[in-house]
Scaffold this motif. Sequence first.
Motif, short mmCIF file in Angstrom:
data_model
loop_
_atom_site.label_atom_id
_atom_site.label_comp_id
_atom_site.label_asym_id
_atom_site.label_seq_id
_atom_site.Cartn_x
_atom_site.Cartn_y
_atom_site.Cartn_z
N UNK A 44 0.87 -1.18 0.00
CA UNK A 44 0.00 0.00 0.00
C UNK A 44 0.91 1.23 0.00
N UNK A 45 1.08 1.83 -1.18
CA UNK A 45 2.03 2.94 -1.30
C UNK A 45 1.54 4.18 -0.56
N UNK A 46 0.23 4.36 -0.51
CA UNK A 46 -0.28 5.53 0.21
C UNK A 46 -0.01 5.44 1.70
N UNK A 47 -0.27 4.27 2.28
CA UNK A 47 -0.06 4.08 3.72
C UNK A 47 1.36 3.62 4.05
N UNK A 48 2.13 3.31 3.00
CA UNK A 48 3.51 2.82 3.18
C UNK A 48 3.52 1.57 4.06
N UNK A 49 2.64 0.66 3.75
CA UNK A 49 2.53 -0.58 4.50
C UNK A 49 2.63 -1.77 3.55
N UNK A 50 3.26 -2.83 4.03
CA UNK A 50 3.36 -4.07 3.27
C UNK A 50 2.63 -5.15 4.06
N UNK A 51 1.56 -5.67 3.49
CA UNK A 51 0.78 -6.72 4.14
C UNK A 51 1.15 -8.06 3.52
N UNK A 52 1.31 -9.08 4.36
CA UNK A 52 1.78 -10.39 3.91
C UNK A 52 0.86 -11.46 4.46
N UNK A 53 0.34 -12.30 3.55
CA UNK A 53 -0.44 -13.47 3.93
C UNK A 53 0.20 -14.69 3.30
N UNK A 54 0.58 -15.65 4.11
CA UNK A 54 1.24 -16.86 3.64
C UNK A 54 0.57 -18.07 4.26
N UNK A 55 0.22 -19.04 3.44
CA UNK A 55 -0.42 -20.25 3.95
C UNK A 55 0.54 -21.42 3.77
N UNK A 56 0.81 -22.12 4.86
CA UNK A 56 1.73 -23.25 4.86
C UNK A 56 0.94 -24.56 4.73
N UNK A 57 1.41 -25.42 3.85
CA UNK A 57 0.88 -26.78 3.77
C UNK A 57 1.93 -27.71 4.38
N UNK A 58 1.72 -28.18 5.62
CA UNK A 58 2.76 -29.00 6.27
C UNK A 58 2.92 -30.37 5.65
N UNK A 59 1.94 -30.87 4.93
CA UNK A 59 2.01 -32.22 4.40
C UNK A 59 1.91 -33.25 5.51
N UNK A 60 1.92 -34.53 5.16
CA UNK A 60 1.77 -35.58 6.18
C UNK A 60 3.04 -35.77 7.00
N UNK A 61 2.88 -36.26 8.22
CA UNK A 61 4.04 -36.65 9.02
C UNK A 61 4.52 -38.00 8.50
N UNK A 62 5.82 -38.09 8.20
CA UNK A 62 6.38 -39.28 7.54
C UNK A 62 7.54 -39.84 8.35
N UNK A 63 7.79 -41.12 8.11
CA UNK A 63 8.90 -41.81 8.75
C UNK A 63 9.89 -42.30 7.70
N UNK A 64 11.06 -42.62 8.14
CA UNK A 64 12.13 -43.03 7.23
C UNK A 64 11.78 -44.37 6.60
N UNK A 65 11.92 -44.44 5.28
CA UNK A 65 11.71 -45.70 4.56
C UNK A 65 13.03 -46.35 4.21
N UNK A 66 13.22 -46.69 2.94
CA UNK A 66 14.46 -47.33 2.51
C UNK A 66 15.57 -46.29 2.37
#
Length: 617
Positions: free
Chosen positions: A201-223
Amino acid sequence: MKRTAQLERAGPDAFARSAWRAIRRASLSLVLALSVQGGASSALDAVNFRVDGASQDLVSALRASSLILAAQEADRTAAIDLLSAARAEYGRLIGLLYEAGYYSPAIQIRIDGREAAEIAPLSQPQHVDRIDIDIDLGPQFLFGALNLSPLADGTVLPAGFATGAPAASTAVRDAVAAALDAWRAQGHPQARVADQDVVANHGARRLSVTLRIDPGPQLRVGRIVPEGNDRTRDERIVDIAGLEPGTLHTPDALSDAQERLRATGAFNSVVLRTAERANPDGTIDVEARVDEALPRRLGFGAELDSEAGGRLSGFWLHRNLFGGAERLRLEAAIDGIGARVGGLGFTLDARYVRPATGHRDTDLEIGLRAVRLNERDYTADALNADVRLVRRFSSTLTGSLGLALRFERARFGGGSSDFGTFGIPLIFTQDTRDVALDATRGRFLMAELMPYAGFRAARSGLRLRFDARAYHDLGTDGRFVLAGRAQLGAVVGPSLSQTPRDFLFYSGGGGTVRGLPYQSLGVAGPPASGGQGFAALSAELRMRVNETLTLAAFADAGAVGSGAFSGTNDWQAGGGLGLRYGTPIGPLRLDLATPIRRNATATGGNFQIYLGIGQAF
């Protein structure tokens, strides 16, 4: 006309080939002309770099990243080089300004009054006299609304990623990295940024940030899938890596596995990569890609002590003896060359190491050592065989437990004795030094306890050794370093005459008190011998002059007692100055030392010289 007529009679194909050759000749002439024109060079008179209203730190960062200033510094002042640097300069500077929170800067780069971005490639100047770089920062943006979710439990975001703070792009990057690292540390290797929305927002000199994380499944060590190995067996790579199938997949687990493989010395590089897709059973495979080192290696060394003489050594190393990353090291050394006291001695040593024996962090070591000692007050031939298990408890803490059989035939005091011992050495080592051969911070601690049973002339006892070293950077990025060392030793149980000569302690020389002759302090006779108690202190101030040269001032003191814990006033001290020259294998060390206090029976001159690789401690 004649040539045209011939071509026409030859047909349209021949005419086309001739025309194409003519076009190529013309193009080549144009390229050469442009190259000559662009390559014309003259001295660049001035580069003016102006950033109004910027802090000194920001100006310094911008100047340090400037391609034009770098070209001027390297004397690359041909017009073609400067114009190329100027065109890339816009993006380079804008990226840095974004990192500082300036999202509407105006950048002008004028080459002899012309904007660099407007100079056509085919009309570039023959030479450049002056370049002006003017930056109008514009307003600094602050963070407005921030939304980074979902976050794993325990996630700590950087302090700079907060509403009202300067909207540095690096703060956004660091916040995303912290969020993803937290999920991955909890077994979500496929965590990623699923969606992002960044609004300025150049008028207000503000930077708004929205980030969505996809953690994915919890996994264990395979081969574990080895790749790139020709000489090393797959199963040994899996054993050494020590990634147990079914355990939680985390970056720390992979990092530890990589370090275990690197520590064998059998590989130039080790990279563990997680598969892109998980398996249906909730596991994910890991590729262990290795680049195998050459299996054999030779090395040589030399040391000089003006009293104890010279020492020459060499070794042969096989880093993958049976295809399981085993190491075999054969070493030989001759010492006492030109010694003022004692005489020639030698060492022959063979040591076999098998990593991951019974446990991923446990190595099996088997050693055989033959040595001839030709010292001031005795000579001895000794044979030592040992086997031990070495366990790494962490990256800095190591312990070992083993069995050691030793036989020594010694001649001292006008007679000779045969000493035999069977010991159980227990050793703990903690090493937090930044560089082992040239430390500027950290510490090194070693404690050894060895109960032993004696036979022949030896009587049973307990041998103790302790070595502590500490390094402190005096707030100068390694320019001034204070180093200290303390050593203690004791043999408990037998008398002096019932103790193997190599188990006794001496003081004097490069490893204890510089400035005093090698092993000049023991227990007064008759017959003279080493002592059952020992203590030494050393302090050294190292002053780095430049990248390769370091000066040192040092002082050492040591004492030896006839009994394990008997007090003694018979101590000696030395001090001096040293020079260190940096090399790829460690600093080359030259020390010149003189006695400060001699014991009653000390001999030797007023100066001692020491030359070797690595710091004294």
